[in-house]
Design a protein around this motif. Structure first.
Motif, PDB file in Angstrom:
ATOM      1  N   CYS A   1     -38.892 -34.738  23.047  1.00 27.21           N
ATOM      2  CA  CYS A   1     -38.609 -36.296  23.020  1.00 27.21           C
ATOM      3  C   CYS A   1     -38.397 -36.897  21.869  1.00 27.21           C
ATOM      4  O   CYS A   1     -38.176 -38.191  21.566  1.00 27.21           O
ATOM      5  N   ARG A   2     -38.413 -36.049  20.688  1.00 19.70           N
ATOM      6  CA  ARG A   2     -38.566 -36.535  19.215  1.00 19.70           C
ATOM      7  C   ARG A   2     -37.295 -37.313  19.043  1.00 19.70           C
ATOM      8  O   ARG A   2     -37.100 -38.569  18.198  1.00 19.70           O
ATOM      9  N   ALA A   3     -36.127 -36.976  19.268  1.00 18.60           N
ATOM     10  CA  ALA A   3     -34.826 -37.519  19.075  1.00 18.60           C
ATOM     11  C   ALA A   3     -34.803 -39.024  19.683  1.00 18.60           C
ATOM     12  O   ALA A   3     -34.318 -39.751  18.958  1.00 18.60           O
ATOM     13  N   GLY A   4     -35.250 -39.043  21.039  1.00 19.63           N
ATOM     14  CA  GLY A   4     -35.197 -40.261  21.604  1.00 19.63           C
ATOM     15  C   GLY A   4     -36.320 -41.286  21.030  1.00 19.63           C
ATOM     16  O   GLY A   4     -35.989 -42.629  21.056  1.00 19.63           O
ATOM     17  N   VAL A   5     -37.401 -40.960  20.717  1.00 19.47           N
ATOM     18  CA  VAL A   5     -38.536 -41.591  20.004  1.00 19.47           C
ATOM     19  C   VAL A   5     -38.035 -42.100  18.607  1.00 19.47           C
ATOM     20  O   VAL A   5     -38.305 -43.297  18.333  1.00 19.47           O
ATOM     21  N   GLN A   6     -37.407 -41.170  18.011  1.00 20.65           N
ATOM     22  CA  GLN A   6     -36.708 -41.593  16.589  1.00 20.65           C
ATOM     23  C   GLN A   6     -35.909 -42.585  16.743  1.00 20.65           C
ATOM     24  O   GLN A   6     -35.519 -43.659  16.050  1.00 20.65           O
ATOM     25  N   ARG A   7     -34.779 -42.688  17.734  1.00 19.24           N
ATOM     26  CA  ARG A   7     -33.865 -43.589  17.923  1.00 19.24           C
ATOM     27  C   ARG A   7     -34.601 -44.939  18.413  1.00 19.24           C
ATOM     28  O   ARG A   7     -33.920 -46.183  17.866  1.00 19.24           O
ATOM     29  N   ALA A   8     -35.502 -44.908  19.358  1.00 14.37           N
ATOM     30  CA  ALA A   8     -35.958 -46.031  19.514  1.00 14.37           C
ATOM     31  C   ALA A   8     -36.805 -46.810  18.527  1.00 14.37           C
ATOM     32  O   ALA A   8     -36.683 -48.152  18.313  1.00 14.37           O
ATOM     33  N   LEU A   9     -37.352 -45.914  17.544  1.00 13.99           N
ATOM     34  CA  LEU A   9     -38.035 -46.411  16.295  1.00 13.99           C
ATOM     35  C   LEU A   9     -36.953 -47.074  15.561  1.00 13.99           C
ATOM     36  O   LEU A   9     -37.189 -48.301  14.928  1.00 13.99           O
ATOM     37  N   LEU A  10     -35.798 -46.606  15.236  1.00 12.70           N
ATOM     38  CA  LEU A  10     -34.817 -47.190  14.469  1.00 12.70           C
ATOM     39  C   LEU A  10     -34.333 -48.558  15.022  1.00 12.70           C
ATOM     40  O   LEU A  10     -34.135 -49.441  14.279  1.00 12.70           O
ATOM     41  N   ARG A  11     -34.193 -48.695  16.349  1.00  5.57           N
ATOM     42  CA  ARG A  11     -33.728 -49.786  16.836  1.00  5.57           C
ATOM     43  C   ARG A  11     -34.553 -50.982  16.742  1.00  5.57           C
ATOM     44  O   ARG A  11     -34.121 -52.165  16.663  1.00  5.57           O
ATOM     45  N   ILE A  12     -36.039 -50.830  17.040  1.00  8.79           N
ATOM     46  CA  ILE A  12     -36.819 -51.586  16.917  1.00  8.79           C
ATOM     47  C   ILE A  12     -37.123 -51.979  15.410  1.00  8.79           C
ATOM     48  O   ILE A  12     -37.160 -53.267  15.240  1.00  8.79           O
TER      49      ILE A  12
END
Length: 270
Positions: A98-109
């Motif tokens: 799940c780390r890639a998706g979490v990092q992408r979400a963090l980037l967008r926020i």
């Protein structure tokens, strides 16, 4: 009943709130949660003053000031939520898949928070360009200069508190149909208003009000953050389709996003 002493006191507190807001906005660091919290607190304090002491100012001007101030409040509140979400995500330990998706979400926020700073400044400049601070200070100074030594009428102060509190008390009940944002705003106004009148009436904010506010504020942040995550995931799918022409890589990203939403749902205690 005479309102002169009450209004002189209210004008003094309103002036303090205007000046505090100008100081906090002048020193605002939009990427720092503590700085945004301080600016939000002073803006809300001013809004409470304009509600509690509205009888001391022209009705149409109070409505105009509060409408302009509400835009700034919403922008600051949104930024505070985004920065709180960033801090929350950084504290999590997602599973490997799940780390890639979490990092992408963090980037967008994070990108959204950076862009939102401009909106805060836009509403702040609108507040200044309408000469609202100078107008409030000017009208307040008249009360202070003319009636600074006037003793306040306790009966009048009690009447104003009763009218003020009656508007806010509905936020304590779950069956009012009000949104979480409205209930949180009214509870915070109730607590601040009680503290403002403490020198006049000796009232103290009820501990239950603070506890209710903290619980509702946590639920409001959860609701707002979930909506933000779901909206950004939809935008990510559109962006991926536009950039690469397909959504084949979305499933890997989606897994982390959905894990975040699930983690948010489980964080059900303040």
């Amino acid at each position: 009943m005479r309102k002169e002493g009450y209004c002189a006191y209210g004008a003094r507190r309103t002036c303090e709130a205007v000046q505090a807001l100008q100081e906090q906005m002048g020193a605002l660091a939009g990427d720092n949660r503590d700085s945004v919290e301080r600016a939000l607190s002073t803006a809300h304090q001013l809004q409470t003053c304009l509600t509690l002491f509205r009888a001391c100012y022209p009705k149409t001007r109070v409505a105009f000031w509060k409408r302009r101030l509400r835009r700034l409040l919403r922008a600051l509140n949104k930024q505070r939520d985004l920065l709180q979400t960033i801090e929350w995500i950084r504290m999590l330990t997602p599973p490997q898949e799940c780390r890639a998706g979490v990092q992408r979400a963090l980037l967008r926020i994070t990108q959204q928070a950076e862009a939102h700073i401009n909106k805060i400044q836009q509403f702040w400049h609108e507040w200044l360009s309408r000469c609202a601070p100078n107008e409030i200070l000017g009208l307040s100074q008249r009360w202070i200069e003319s009636f600074a030594d006037e003793p306040y009428d306790r009966a009048y102060a009690q009447q104003q508190w009763t009218l003020f509190a009656r508007e806010q008390f509905s936020a304590l009940h779950d069956d009012t149909g009000q949104s979480l944002a409205v209930r949180c705003g009214r509870l915070r106004t109730l607590i601040e208003g009680c503290a403002l009148l403490q020198p006049l009436l000796g009232c103290q904010p009820d501990r239950a009000w603070h506890e209710r506010y903290d619980a509702l504020e946590h639920l409001r942040w959860q609701e707002e953050t979930q909506q933000t995550l779901e909206r950004l995931l939809m935008q990510e799918a559109i962006l991926m389709l536009w950039l690469v022409g397909n959504r084949r890589g979305l499933s890997r990203i989606r897994k982390g996003w959905e894990w975040l939403i699930q983690a948010l749902d489980e964080a059900n205690r303040p």
